[in-house]
Design a protein around this motif. Structure first.
Motif, mmCIF file in Angstrom:
data_model
loop_
_atom_site.group_PDB
_atom_site.id
_atom_site.type_symbol
_atom_site.label_atom_id
_atom_site.label_comp_id
_atom_site.label_asym_id
_atom_site.label_seq_id
_atom_site.Cartn_x
_atom_site.Cartn_y
_atom_site.Cartn_z
ATOM 1 N N VAL A 255 -15.905 48.537 -39.066
ATOM 2 C CA VAL A 255 -16.452 47.751 -37.891
ATOM 3 C C VAL A 255 -15.919 47.982 -36.513
ATOM 4 O O VAL A 255 -16.409 48.112 -35.836
ATOM 5 C CB VAL A 255 -16.410 46.239 -38.126
ATOM 6 C CG1 VAL A 255 -17.083 45.244 -37.030
ATOM 7 C CG2 VAL A 255 -17.287 45.615 -39.646
ATOM 8 N N ILE A 256 -14.575 48.094 -36.737
ATOM 9 C CA ILE A 256 -13.862 48.109 -35.503
ATOM 10 C C ILE A 256 -14.140 49.806 -34.798
ATOM 11 O O ILE A 256 -14.286 49.677 -33.742
ATOM 12 C CB ILE A 256 -12.342 47.902 -35.610
ATOM 13 C CG1 ILE A 256 -11.917 46.707 -36.114
ATOM 14 C CG2 ILE A 256 -11.620 48.361 -34.323
ATOM 15 C CD1 ILE A 256 -12.541 45.682 -35.055
ATOM 16 N N GLU A 257 -14.250 50.590 -35.964
ATOM 17 C CA GLU A 257 -14.407 52.046 -35.516
ATOM 18 C C GLU A 257 -15.956 51.861 -34.890
ATOM 19 O O GLU A 257 -16.141 52.725 -33.904
ATOM 20 C CB GLU A 257 -14.622 53.053 -36.684
ATOM 21 C CG GLU A 257 -14.752 54.584 -36.272
ATOM 22 C CD GLU A 257 -14.501 55.149 -37.858
ATOM 23 O OE1 GLU A 257 -15.162 56.420 -37.494
ATOM 24 O OE2 GLU A 257 -14.229 54.675 -38.842
ATOM 25 N N ARG A 258 -17.000 51.252 -35.281
ATOM 26 C CA ARG A 258 -18.271 51.348 -34.720
ATOM 27 C C ARG A 258 -18.653 50.168 -33.680
ATOM 28 O O ARG A 258 -19.642 49.927 -33.236
ATOM 29 C CB ARG A 258 -19.246 51.324 -35.714
ATOM 30 C CG ARG A 258 -19.212 52.454 -36.598
ATOM 31 C CD ARG A 258 -19.363 53.830 -36.108
ATOM 32 N NE ARG A 258 -20.394 53.901 -35.408
ATOM 33 C CZ ARG A 258 -21.791 54.681 -36.263
ATOM 34 N NH1 ARG A 258 -21.685 54.827 -37.519
ATOM 35 N NH2 ARG A 258 -22.914 54.510 -35.604
ATOM 36 N N LYS A 259 -17.503 49.557 -33.208
ATOM 37 C CA LYS A 259 -17.767 48.261 -32.400
ATOM 38 C C LYS A 259 -18.673 48.434 -31.320
ATOM 39 O O LYS A 259 -19.395 47.633 -31.220
ATOM 40 C CB LYS A 259 -16.283 47.637 -32.216
ATOM 41 C CG LYS A 259 -15.556 48.293 -30.822
ATOM 42 C CD LYS A 259 -14.309 47.651 -30.700
ATOM 43 C CE LYS A 259 -13.502 48.351 -29.538
ATOM 44 N NZ LYS A 259 -12.172 47.599 -29.143
ATOM 45 N N GLU A 260 -18.502 49.496 -30.345
ATOM 46 C CA GLU A 260 -19.433 49.701 -29.420
ATOM 47 C C GLU A 260 -20.747 49.835 -29.680
ATOM 48 O O GLU A 260 -21.792 49.084 -28.968
ATOM 49 C CB GLU A 260 -18.787 50.818 -28.467
ATOM 50 C CG GLU A 260 -19.489 51.235 -27.452
ATOM 51 C CD GLU A 260 -18.951 52.433 -26.550
ATOM 52 O OE1 GLU A 260 -19.746 52.933 -25.643
ATOM 53 O OE2 GLU A 260 -18.013 52.926 -26.850
ATOM 54 N N ASP A 261 -21.162 50.502 -30.842
ATOM 55 C CA ASP A 261 -22.500 50.708 -31.315
ATOM 56 C C ASP A 261 -23.042 49.555 -31.601
ATOM 57 O O ASP A 261 -24.099 48.934 -31.212
ATOM 58 C CB ASP A 261 -22.725 51.667 -32.308
ATOM 59 C CG ASP A 261 -22.254 53.331 -32.043
ATOM 60 O OD1 ASP A 261 -22.435 53.554 -30.861
ATOM 61 O OD2 ASP A 261 -21.678 53.960 -32.950
ATOM 62 N N ILE A 262 -22.277 48.616 -32.519
ATOM 63 C CA ILE A 262 -22.659 47.316 -32.961
ATOM 64 C C ILE A 262 -22.617 46.288 -31.853
ATOM 65 O O ILE A 262 -23.784 45.639 -31.791
ATOM 66 C CB ILE A 262 -21.668 46.892 -33.842
ATOM 67 C CG1 ILE A 262 -21.419 47.599 -35.326
ATOM 68 C CG2 ILE A 262 -21.984 45.392 -34.169
ATOM 69 C CD1 ILE A 262 -20.519 47.236 -36.052
#
Length: 267
Positions: free
Chosen positions: A231-238
């Motif tokens: 989740v942290i890795e994709r946080k910007e997209d999310i």
């Protein structure tokens, strides 16, 4: 032993002239449908309720697993927004919604010449907050819960599913999307659509077991703790996607995924 319980359920169902199975396509209802089909063949009918708050993809899963089992299958549309108590979203929301759905299923059962509606609540579920079971209890004799009758646990049902070779044996539970909205906050079609879109997006990112709880401006994401790094890795997209959907803030719940987390605030 789960095999003994499987046989007991089939023997009990075989005594019925015909049955209607409340069928969501989840593990519990799929095992129940498979047992009913083995016991009664074409005298068993699975009915899936198609409603606005059904999570994305669940209807297709139900149709696929019904074909896999070989059971007769019908889809019935139901507009839960015609139930005022559902919209009001009190802690008894599930009772009112399930009562309406069971009423619809009993009407279908009567037309089909079915003696009873059978549904898949298991004994493990009875440990939590289950207002929907009140609706089942009020319709005793017309609505039967074989897994309760024969004391079948959630783990035993998964063992049954694996033994029967059902493709949904490892499928996570997927309750209706209304369970993502805190009690007391009115449920709207727009709110359900927003949660559905948010969860669909997380699924496209590869997450399997999760919830998006809608707290108005805030989306609270629950995932397994092992999925926190992803989740942290994709946080910007999310964050960008969730803000596009109308949330102002996006939070990761540090307690992780857990069923019924919104019940915690009502205790």
């Amino acid at each position: 032993m789960f095999l003994d319980k499987m046989q007991q359920i089939k023997e009990a169902l075989s005594l019925k002239s015909c049955v209607l199975v409340a069928f969501s396509g989840g593990v519990d209802s799929s095992v129940l449908a498979a047992l009913a089909h083995e016991a009664l063949g074409n005298k068993a009918l699975a009915i899936t309720i198609n409603m606005h708050s059904l999570p994305e993809g669940e209807l297709q899963i139900a149709e696929d697993i019904a074909r896999e089992i070989g059971i007769r299958h019908k889809v019935m549309d139901f507009d839960e927004f015609t139930v005022p108590e559902f919209v009001e979203n009190s802690p008894k929301r599930c009772y009112y919604c399930k009562r309406s759905i069971l009423g619809l299923l009993l009407e279908v059962a009567k037309k089909e010449g079915s003696e009873v509606v059978i549904e898949g609540t298991n004994i493990t579920e009875m440990q939590g907050n289950r207002p929907g079971m009140q609706a089942v209890a009020e319709m005793t004799k017309r609505v039967i819960s074989p897994f309760l009758q024969f004391s079948v646990s959630r783990e035993e049902i998964r063992q049954m599913a694996k033994h029967m070779g059902l493709s949904v044996a490892g499928k996570p539970s997927s309750p209706c999307l209304a369970s993502r909205i805190p009690y007391g906050k009115k449920i709207t079609p727009e709110g359900i659509s927003r949660v559905k879109a948010a969860e669909k997006y997380l699924f496209t990112l590869g997450f399997i077991q999760f919830r998006v709880r809608d707290h108005g401006d805030v989306a609270r994401i629950e995932v397994k703790s092992s999925d926190f790094p992803a989740v942290i890795e994709r946080k910007e997209d999310i964050v960008n996607e969730f803000k596009r959907l109308g949330f102002h803030y996006v939070a990761l719940d540090m307690e992780g995924f857990r069923s019924g987390s919104l019940d915690e605030a009502s205790k």
